[in-house]
Design a protein around this motif. Structure first.
Motif, PDB file in Angstrom:
ATOM      1  N   PRO A  15     -27.443   5.033  -6.450  1.00 19.07           N
ATOM      2  CA  PRO A  15     -28.209   4.151  -5.567  1.00 19.07           C
ATOM      3  C   PRO A  15     -27.508   2.793  -5.431  1.00 19.07           C
ATOM      4  N   LYS A  16     -27.955   1.989  -4.529  1.00 22.59           N
ATOM      5  CA  LYS A  16     -27.406   0.655  -4.241  1.00 22.59           C
ATOM      6  C   LYS A  16     -26.020   0.767  -3.628  1.00 22.59           C
ATOM      7  N   MET A  17     -25.014   1.009  -4.449  1.00 18.56           N
ATOM      8  CA  MET A  17     -23.629   1.166  -4.006  1.00 18.56           C
ATOM      9  C   MET A  17     -23.155   2.545  -4.442  1.00 18.56           C
ATOM     10  N   ASN A  18     -22.658   3.339  -3.479  1.00 18.16           N
ATOM     11  CA  ASN A  18     -22.114   4.629  -3.901  1.00 18.16           C
ATOM     12  C   ASN A  18     -20.689   4.435  -4.432  1.00 18.16           C
ATOM     13  N   GLY A  19     -20.125   5.481  -4.972  1.00 21.21           N
ATOM     14  CA  GLY A  19     -18.801   5.388  -5.579  1.00 21.21           C
ATOM     15  C   GLY A  19     -17.705   4.961  -4.628  1.00 21.21           C
ATOM     16  N   TYR A  20     -17.777   5.389  -3.378  1.00 19.05           N
ATOM     17  CA  TYR A  20     -16.767   4.987  -2.396  1.00 19.05           C
ATOM     18  C   TYR A  20     -16.824   3.483  -2.152  1.00 19.05           C
ATOM     19  N   GLN A  21     -18.029   2.936  -2.077  1.00 23.22           N
ATOM     20  CA  GLN A  21     -18.179   1.495  -1.879  1.00 23.22           C
ATOM     21  C   GLN A  21     -17.661   0.724  -3.094  1.00 23.22           C
ATOM     22  N   VAL A  22     -17.911   1.238  -4.274  1.00 27.02           N
ATOM     23  CA  VAL A  22     -17.416   0.592  -5.487  1.00 27.02           C
ATOM     24  C   VAL A  22     -15.885   0.614  -5.498  1.00 27.02           C
ATOM     25  N   CYS A  23     -15.295   1.755  -5.186  1.00 24.92           N
ATOM     26  CA  CYS A  23     -13.826   1.859  -5.130  1.00 24.92           C
ATOM     27  C   CYS A  23     -13.245   0.850  -4.146  1.00 24.92           C
ATOM     28  N   ARG A  24     -13.841   0.774  -2.991  1.00 21.65           N
ATOM     29  CA  ARG A  24     -13.368  -0.160  -1.967  1.00 21.65           C
ATOM     30  C   ARG A  24     -13.442  -1.604  -2.489  1.00 21.65           C
ATOM     31  N   ALA A  25     -14.559  -1.951  -3.113  1.00 17.09           N
ATOM     32  CA  ALA A  25     -14.723  -3.308  -3.645  1.00 17.09           C
ATOM     33  C   ALA A  25     -13.708  -3.601  -4.747  1.00 17.09           C
ATOM     34  N   LEU A  26     -13.475  -2.637  -5.628  1.00 14.42           N
ATOM     35  CA  LEU A  26     -12.498  -2.831  -6.704  1.00 14.42           C
ATOM     36  C   LEU A  26     -11.094  -3.044  -6.153  1.00 14.42           C
ATOM     37  N   HIS A  27     -10.736  -2.267  -5.152  1.00 15.01           N
ATOM     38  CA  HIS A  27      -9.383  -2.361  -4.600  1.00 15.01           C
ATOM     39  C   HIS A  27      -9.166  -3.582  -3.727  1.00 15.01           C
ATOM     40  N   GLN A  28     -10.227  -4.280  -3.366  1.00 16.62           N
ATOM     41  CA  GLN A  28     -10.084  -5.516  -2.602  1.00 16.62           C
ATOM     42  C   GLN A  28      -9.816  -6.718  -3.503  1.00 16.62           C
ATOM     43  N   GLU A  29      -9.963  -6.535  -4.802  1.00 14.70           N
ATOM     44  CA  GLU A  29      -9.717  -7.616  -5.742  1.00 14.70           C
ATOM     45  C   GLU A  29      -8.381  -7.385  -6.436  1.00 14.70           C
ATOM     46  N   PRO A  30      -7.424  -8.290  -6.220  1.00 16.90           N
ATOM     47  CA  PRO A  30      -6.067  -8.073  -6.754  1.00 16.90           C
ATOM     48  C   PRO A  30      -6.006  -7.776  -8.245  1.00 16.90           C
ATOM     49  N   GLU A  31      -6.842  -8.426  -9.054  1.00 16.94           N
ATOM     50  CA  GLU A  31      -6.780  -8.202 -10.499  1.00 16.94           C
ATOM     51  C   GLU A  31      -7.391  -6.869 -10.923  1.00 16.94           C
ATOM     52  N   LEU A  32      -8.098  -6.198  -9.995  1.00 21.18           N
ATOM     53  CA  LEU A  32      -8.705  -4.904 -10.306  1.00 21.18           C
ATOM     54  C   LEU A  32      -8.077  -3.752  -9.523  1.00 21.18           C
ATOM     55  N   ALA A  33      -7.304  -4.059  -8.522  1.00 22.94           N
ATOM     56  CA  ALA A  33      -6.787  -3.056  -7.594  1.00 22.94           C
ATOM     57  C   ALA A  33      -5.902  -1.996  -8.250  1.00 22.94           C
ATOM     58  N   GLU A  34      -5.256  -2.328  -9.331  1.00 21.39           N
ATOM     59  CA  GLU A  34      -4.327  -1.387  -9.967  1.00 21.39           C
ATOM     60  C   GLU A  34      -4.974  -0.541 -11.046  1.00 21.39           C
ATOM     61  N   ILE A  35      -6.240  -0.769 -11.339  1.00 20.73           N
ATOM     62  CA  ILE A  35      -6.924   0.028 -12.365  1.00 20.73           C
ATOM     63  C   ILE A  35      -7.180   1.433 -11.815  1.00 20.73           C
ATOM     64  N   PRO A  36      -6.729   2.474 -12.494  1.00 22.52           N
ATOM     65  CA  PRO A  36      -6.994   3.837 -12.022  1.00 22.52           C
ATOM     66  C   PRO A  36      -8.491   4.137 -12.067  1.00 22.52           C
ATOM     67  N   VAL A  37      -8.958   4.806 -11.000  1.00 24.20           N
ATOM     68  CA  VAL A  37     -10.362   5.196 -10.899  1.00 24.20           C
ATOM     69  C   VAL A  37     -10.420   6.704 -10.802  1.00 24.20           C
TER      70      VAL A  37
END
Length: 80
Positions: free
Chosen positions: A58-80
């Motif tokens: 609920p709230k944010m699905n996994g695709y939305q979370v992935c997109r948000a993580l990859h938009q932040e440079p310090e989190l973009a390289e973390i494997p999901v």
């Protein structure tokens, strides 16, 4: 033993407990989040080595979370 940190994001408390137990027994540090918003906040704070992410939440699905993580440079390289 491994010392890597894994963030597990899932809205099911049962899944969170089971995955946390298995990964902790394997020697990993495990942090959990019950939804996507919380997962993003914890990822910002902890900078985990890996994120295990449920896609149906609920709230944010996994695709939305992935997109948000990859938009932040310090989190973009973390494997999901």
């Amino acid at each position: 033993m491994a010392s890597e940190t894994i963030l597990v994001v899932d809205d099911s408390p049962t899944i969170l407990k089971v995955v946390q137990l298995v990964l902790t027994k394997a020697g990993y540090q495990v942090v959990t989040a019950a939804d996507g918003d919380e997962g993003i906040e914890i990822a910002r704070e902890k900078k985990p080595d890996l994120i295990l992410l449920d896609f149906v939440m609920p709230k944010m699905n996994g695709y939305q979370v992935c997109r948000a993580l990859h938009q932040e440079p310090e989190l973009a390289e973390i494997p999901v």
